[in-house]
Enzyme design. Sequence first.
Site, PDB file in Angstrom:
ATOM      1  N   SER A  13       1.109  -3.987  10.485  1.00 41.79           N
ATOM      2  CA  SER A  13       1.092  -2.427   9.900  1.00 41.79           C
ATOM      3  C   SER A  13       0.153  -2.224  11.953  1.00 41.79           C
ATOM      4  O   SER A  13      -0.352  -0.173  11.820  1.00 41.79           O
ATOM      5  CB  SER A  13      -0.146  -1.736   9.360  1.00 41.79           C
ATOM      6  N   HIS A  14      -0.545  -2.455  12.373  1.00 44.94           N
ATOM      7  CA  HIS A  14      -0.433  -1.772  13.765  1.00 44.94           C
ATOM      8  C   HIS A  14      -0.521  -2.713  14.858  1.00 44.94           C
ATOM      9  O   HIS A  14      -1.007  -2.642  16.034  1.00 44.94           O
ATOM     10  CB  HIS A  14      -2.884  -2.237  13.084  1.00 44.94           C
ATOM     11  N   GLU A  54       0.088   0.212   5.539  1.00 43.86           N
ATOM     12  CA  GLU A  54       0.811  -0.464   4.890  1.00 43.86           C
ATOM     13  C   GLU A  54       1.856   0.561   3.387  1.00 43.86           C
ATOM     14  O   GLU A  54       3.150  -0.131   3.378  1.00 43.86           O
ATOM     15  CB  GLU A  54      -0.397  -1.057   3.938  1.00 43.86           C
TER      16      GLU A  54
END
Length: 338
Positions: A47-48, A188
């Site tokens: 997610s990053h 997420e």
Amino acid sequence: MADQVHLTLEAAEALANGCLAANGCDADNARAITDVMIKAERDGCTSHGLFRLPGYVSALRSGRVDGRADPKVERIAPAVIRVDGRGGMAPLALERGRAPAVELARETGIAALSLVGIFHMAALWPEVEAIAEEGLAALAVTSSRELVAPAGGRAALFGTNPMAFAWPRPGAAPVVFDQAVSVMARGEVMIAARDGHDLPEGVALDADGHPTTDAKAAVDGVLLPFGGYKGSSIGMMIELLAAGLLGENFAFETSAEFADDGGPGRGGELIVVMDPARFGDAEGWAAHAEAFFEKMTAQEGVRLPGGRRLANRRRIPADGFTIPGSLHAEILELNGGG
Ligand code: NDP
């Protein structure tokens, strides 16, 4: 188009760096932003990782964020280093502030790093881990934009407000936790919406303030804080530390500044750096903490936070990782088709 595209970390780095450079970043900013995305992919924090690249690019293209910002570091109080990011993405400002804050904490025992004028969208663990690798403990907090309702409320007011902490361990990787104040980080939730997955109960409200497990409705709605009123108070504290204390935007002020383009909003970050050798147990602090970790992990079912990431870090640099073909195609497109 392939469903999934396999990448090595080196290929991902070249892809991200090239894409940021093609969209207005100078070499220092492109390298620093790329570095945090590649660290995320290396540790399995999808997610990053590259997932965020289109958001960075849209914020650069709109001119909201300066890809050539030259952060300025100054000591504004005996124990406070301030970095003015001058409207750039956070990673270069963090790089510039780290060494002076570490040096000051070694001198005084404790130092605060105040980052203002930055646009932060990354995971926080890389910044505290890097400090703990220098033998110091660190606590970091930042606010984002209005996404989380205070306990009892139905409208967003807090950011997802992550808090990360790292403890140094001589001869071993630091112990690090890094968590959003929402039950689930927004990244997420966005990935669940993209992939058509439902959310667990208790994560979000829809745009009308009703509980929902539909990830798309949650993206348009409101996230809930973890632990009810206890998480809500931590969310409030982070607003006060990252905005009230530093003179930067509260999440609601950040939200008023821009229409969501997938990129970060302007805000502040506070990092407190502590030298464990300067708090009274100069010789014994490390062994004392190790005894505590041993006691903790001796319990069945208990693991130290950060362990999942470190396991990924042992595997992903050799194996590589995959991203959705649609994301890969989008990145190539943003890079001018190349
Ligand atoms: P998670 O809930 O996935 O994880 C939170 C922490 O708990 C991690 O350190 C994790 O370690 C640890 N953990 C998870 N399971 C266990 C377990 N069973 N035992 C012990 N520790 C455990 O993180 P979030 O979804 O809350 O946040 C994700 C990321 O989003 C963070 O990196 C955060 O910085 C980032 N974020 C950034 C924002 C910004 O504005 N810049 C805003 C909001 C979030 P491990 O990794 O080893 O599983």
